[in-house]
Structures are given as C-alpha cells and as structure tokens.
Design an enzyme around this catalytic site. Structure first.
Site, PDB file in Angstrom:
ATOM      1  N   ASP A  32      31.657   8.806  27.799  1.00 23.67           N
ATOM      2  CA  ASP A  32      30.687   8.474  28.834  1.00 23.67           C
ATOM      3  C   ASP A  32      30.984   7.090  29.409  1.00 23.67           C
ATOM      4  O   ASP A  32      31.042   6.910  30.623  1.00 23.67           O
ATOM      5  CB  ASP A  32      29.271   8.526  28.244  1.00 23.67           C
ATOM      6  CG  ASP A  32      28.206   8.087  29.230  1.00 23.67           C
ATOM      7  OD1 ASP A  32      28.113   8.676  30.318  1.00 23.67           O
ATOM      8  OD2 ASP A  32      27.450   7.150  28.900  1.00 23.67           O
ATOM      9  N   ALA A  33      31.197   6.125  28.540  1.00 21.32           N
ATOM     10  CA  ALA A  33      31.474   4.758  28.983  1.00 21.32           C
ATOM     11  C   ALA A  33      32.835   4.647  29.669  1.00 21.32           C
ATOM     12  O   ALA A  33      32.968   3.981  30.704  1.00 21.32           O
ATOM     13  CB  ALA A  33      31.416   3.798  27.791  1.00 21.32           C
TER      14      ALA A  33
END
Length: 150
Positions: A32-33
């Site tokens: 996600d990051a």
C-alpha cells in the site's frame, strides 16, 4: 535506483528477509505504501500543481476500485509466482474493509497491494516498476485527456 536502495538498507541496518515468509496482509501493508509513493511520484512528475489537485489525482489512483482495475488489466501479464502472491492477498481475511469500496474491489486491491509488497520486499524493483507502469498505462491513468485534471 538499486544503488540508492542499497544505501537505504545499509543506513537502516536492514537484514535480508524472505518476502515469501510474510503473511499476505503484511505484504499488502507494505505494498500500500510503496504503491502510493510510486503514484505520488508519477503525479508530481506530471507537473507542478496545487497540492489539493495532486492529492485528488493520487487518491483517485490509489483507491480500491482503481487498484482493482489495475490488477484486472495486469492479470495476463503476471508470472505464475506473481499470480499466486496476488491470489493469497486477494483471499486473505482482513478485519476491516475500505470505505466506499465493494468487497470484490477491496479484496482485489488487497491482492494487488500484496503483490506490490512482495515485489518490493524481494527486491524485484524493475519488475515492480514495469508492472505498475503498465497497469497505470492500461487503465489510462495518465492519458492526455486525464492530464487536464492536474
């Protein structure tokens, strides 16, 4: 890019890790990051703009429905190993669900994030960049008609 990431690993004294040993939700957490920083980098590179406009463009590309579109566009491009990682992430049982997303989109997005996290943690940076770039291209994320939004 690999050279700067090696420096990062040394500076933070990171030890070698087998990306395949992490749970799919941990891979998605990292993915996600990583995906968001990749998208933010591309959005900013498109040109200087107000931060609110940059945020709106980025948010539109990192939401679950957009990630589901990206992975659907990429499925035919994935290796067997990559597809297995995606499926593990997609099928993982999460305690929460994103707002404004269908369960199907959310699960597909989690699988996509797990794949991104896996490629990042296994240091397959070229493949990661290739897939994300191709996926964004296939969904028309930065097509000329969309560039006027920034």
């Amino acid at each position: 890019m690999e050279e700067s990431l090696s420096f990062f690993k040394e500076a933070f004294r990171l030890h070698a890790a087998d990306a395949g040993m992490y749970s799919p939700l941990v891979l998605a957490y990292v993915g996600d990051a990583v995906y968001e920083i990749m998208v933010r980098t591309k959005v900013v590179n498109e040109g200087n703009a107000q931060v609110n406009k940059l945020h709106k463009k980025t948010a539109g590309l990192v939401k679950a429905s957009a990630q589901a579109q990206v992975i659907m566009a990429l499925e035919g491009e994935l290796t067997e190993e990559e597809h297995a990682v995606y499926k593990r992430g997609r099928n993982a049982k999460s305690a929460s669900m994103a707002k404004n997303a269908t369960m199907k989109d959310y699960r597909m997005a989690t699988g996509f994030e797990a794949l991104v996290g896996y490629l990042y943690l296994s240091e397959q940076y070229r493949r990661l960049a290739e897939l994300v770039s191709l996926g964004l291209e296939k969904i028309g994320a930065f097509a000329e008609e969309n560039e006027n939004e920034i």
